[in-house]
Design a protein around this motif. Structure first.
Motif, short mmCIF file in Angstrom:
data_model
loop_
_atom_site.label_atom_id
_atom_site.label_comp_id
_atom_site.label_asym_id
_atom_site.label_seq_id
_atom_site.Cartn_x
_atom_site.Cartn_y
_atom_site.Cartn_z
N SER A 1 0.79 -1.00 -0.58
CA SER A 1 -0.32 0.06 0.03
C SER A 1 0.85 1.53 0.28
CB SER A 1 -1.09 -0.23 1.24
OG SER A 1 -1.87 -0.81 1.73
N ALA A 2 1.51 1.44 0.92
CA ALA A 2 2.80 2.33 0.94
C ALA A 2 3.31 2.76 -0.38
CB ALA A 2 3.95 2.45 2.51
N GLU A 3 3.60 1.44 -1.20
CA GLU A 3 4.38 1.55 -2.17
C GLU A 3 3.39 1.97 -3.16
OE1 GLU A 3 6.68 -2.15 -2.89
OE2 GLU A 3 8.43 -1.62 -1.63
N ARG A 4 2.02 2.09 -3.70
CA ARG A 4 1.69 1.99 -4.20
C ARG A 4 1.61 3.66 -4.29
NH1 ARG A 4 -1.31 -1.38 -2.86
NH2 ARG A 4 -3.28 0.46 -2.23
N GLY B 1 -4.91 9.34 0.53
CA GLY B 1 -5.55 8.70 0.38
C GLY B 1 -5.03 7.47 0.56
N MET B 2 -2.98 7.28 1.28
CA MET B 2 -2.60 5.98 1.83
C MET B 2 -3.31 5.87 3.42
SD MET B 2 1.59 5.72 3.05
CE MET B 2 0.94 7.18 4.31
N ILE B 3 -3.78 7.37 4.12
CA ILE B 3 -4.53 6.54 5.94
C ILE B 3 -5.90 6.17 4.78
CG2 ILE B 3 -5.74 8.06 7.31
CD1 ILE B 3 -2.01 7.86 7.61
N ASP B 4 -5.83 6.69 3.70
CA ASP B 4 -7.91 6.31 3.76
C ASP B 4 -7.64 5.10 3.91
OD1 ASP B 4 -10.90 7.14 3.73
OD2 ASP B 4 -10.95 6.96 1.38
N ALA C 1 6.96 6.39 5.23
CA ALA C 1 5.80 6.73 4.31
C ALA C 1 5.58 8.18 4.73
CB ALA C 1 4.92 5.74 3.39
N THR C 2 4.72 8.18 5.92
CA THR C 2 4.16 9.54 6.50
C THR C 2 5.13 10.29 6.15
OG1 THR C 2 2.33 8.28 7.29
CG2 THR C 2 2.79 10.82 7.68
N LYS C 3 6.38 10.85 6.40
CA LYS C 3 7.92 11.67 7.29
C LYS C 3 8.26 11.67 5.60
CE LYS C 3 12.30 12.29 8.87
NZ LYS C 3 13.53 11.40 10.15
N THR C 4 8.17 10.40 4.26
CA THR C 4 9.02 11.28 3.32
C THR C 4 7.71 12.07 2.68
OG1 THR C 4 9.74 8.98 3.61
CG2 THR C 4 9.45 10.21 0.76
N LEU C 5 6.30 11.68 2.96
CA LEU C 5 5.23 12.43 2.30
C LEU C 5 5.18 14.08 3.10
CD1 LEU C 5 2.53 10.31 1.80
CD2 LEU C 5 3.93 11.69 0.26
N ALA C 6 6.17 13.63 4.10
CA ALA C 6 5.64 15.29 4.73
C ALA C 6 7.04 16.56 3.93
CB ALA C 6 6.33 15.31 6.03
N VAL C 7 7.98 15.56 3.81
CA VAL C 7 8.86 16.21 3.73
C VAL C 7 9.03 16.40 1.69
CG1 VAL C 7 11.43 15.78 2.12
CG2 VAL C 7 10.50 15.10 4.71
N SER D 1 -8.78 9.77 -3.17
CA SER D 1 -9.48 8.11 -1.19
C SER D 1 -9.12 6.89 -1.98
CB SER D 1 -10.95 8.34 -1.26
OG SER D 1 -11.05 9.97 -1.18
N ALA D 2 -9.10 5.68 -0.98
CA ALA D 2 -9.31 4.89 -1.45
C ALA D 2 -10.88 3.58 -1.75
CB ALA D 2 -8.53 3.66 -0.10
N ARG D 3 -10.42 3.09 -2.89
CA ARG D 3 -11.72 1.80 -2.79
C ARG D 3 -11.46 0.64 -2.32
NH1 ARG D 3 -12.97 3.56 -9.07
NH2 ARG D 3 -14.60 1.69 -8.41
#
Length: 221
Positions: free
Chosen positions: A72-75, A90-93, A132-138, A211-213
């Protein structure tokens, strides 16, 4: 030979899936190997061919959950059509959806809060999502979505604690709580505390773009 290997793979997958149901429902200590066998329709011999013990079986469930978190994180991290904060949403959802519907992820959540598996928190799904969250925050800081003075580590820690708290409330208050909306609420509070004014204005006009499906999650073992 190929047919036998496929049969063995299916048997192993069925046992892991049945074990996830049992661990998620009863926890590790109270889990029954007999109920796992009944749910998988496998023989005791087949189970011990694939797994040495109940602990070995529990770790197979944990490994299956980790693979789901990693995939999920990689996608989401490879999405280039969205800004970092929309990717994060989307990832958190998706994590909320999995906690609601994915028996493997549900079992992982139940197992890692038991004494036998406390140490697995350090290497489990939460660690993968945290990285993954930290990567996206950066990325969000670099793209002007989060303020330049935001701290990615603080952002990640605060969000992780908020999401864990929302998940805990499900156990305290039972059904009736929409985990997806609670996760989204926690995410928005943390982001808005560190977001740039420009991003905030666009967000209040456009809302989330990803969002996720459920049908896209592939919930087989």
């Amino acid at each position: 030979m190929a047919r036998q290997q496929e049969r063995a793979r299916r048997t192993r997958a069925a046992i892991i899936r049945s074990a996830a149901v049992e661990f998620g429902k009863s926890g590790y200590a109270a889990a029954s190997l007999n109920r796992i066998l009944e749910g998988s329709r496998a023989t005791k011999g087949a189970m011990y061919f694939h797994f040495d013990s109940k602990e070995d079986l529990a770790r197979a469930v944990l490994d299956a959950a980790i693979e789901r978190y990693r995939a999920s994180a990689e996608r989401w991290l490879t999405r280039t059509d969205l800004g970092p904060l929309d990717v994060l949403h989307g990832m958190i959802d998706e994590m909320a959806l999995r906690l609601q519907h994915d028996i493997i992820v549900q079992a992982e959540y139940r197992l890692i809060i038991e004494p036998d598996f406390y140490r697995d928190v350090q290497t489990g799904g939460s660690r993968i999502i945290g990285r993954a969250t930290k990567t996206l925050a950066v990325r969000a800081m670099e793209q002007g979505q989060l303020r330049a003075d935001a701290d990615p580590d603080r952002f990640t820690r605060t969000l992780a604690a908020a999401l864990a708290g929302q998940r805990y409330l499900i156990d305290v208050f039972g059904g009736g709580i929409d985990l997806r909306s609670r996760f989204q609420e926690a995410l928005e509070v943390v982001i808005e505390a560190m977001a740039t004014q420009e991003w905030a204005e666009k967000f209040h006009s456009n809302g989330w773009q990803a969002s996720a499906r459920l049908e896209e999650l592939g919930l087989g073992v």
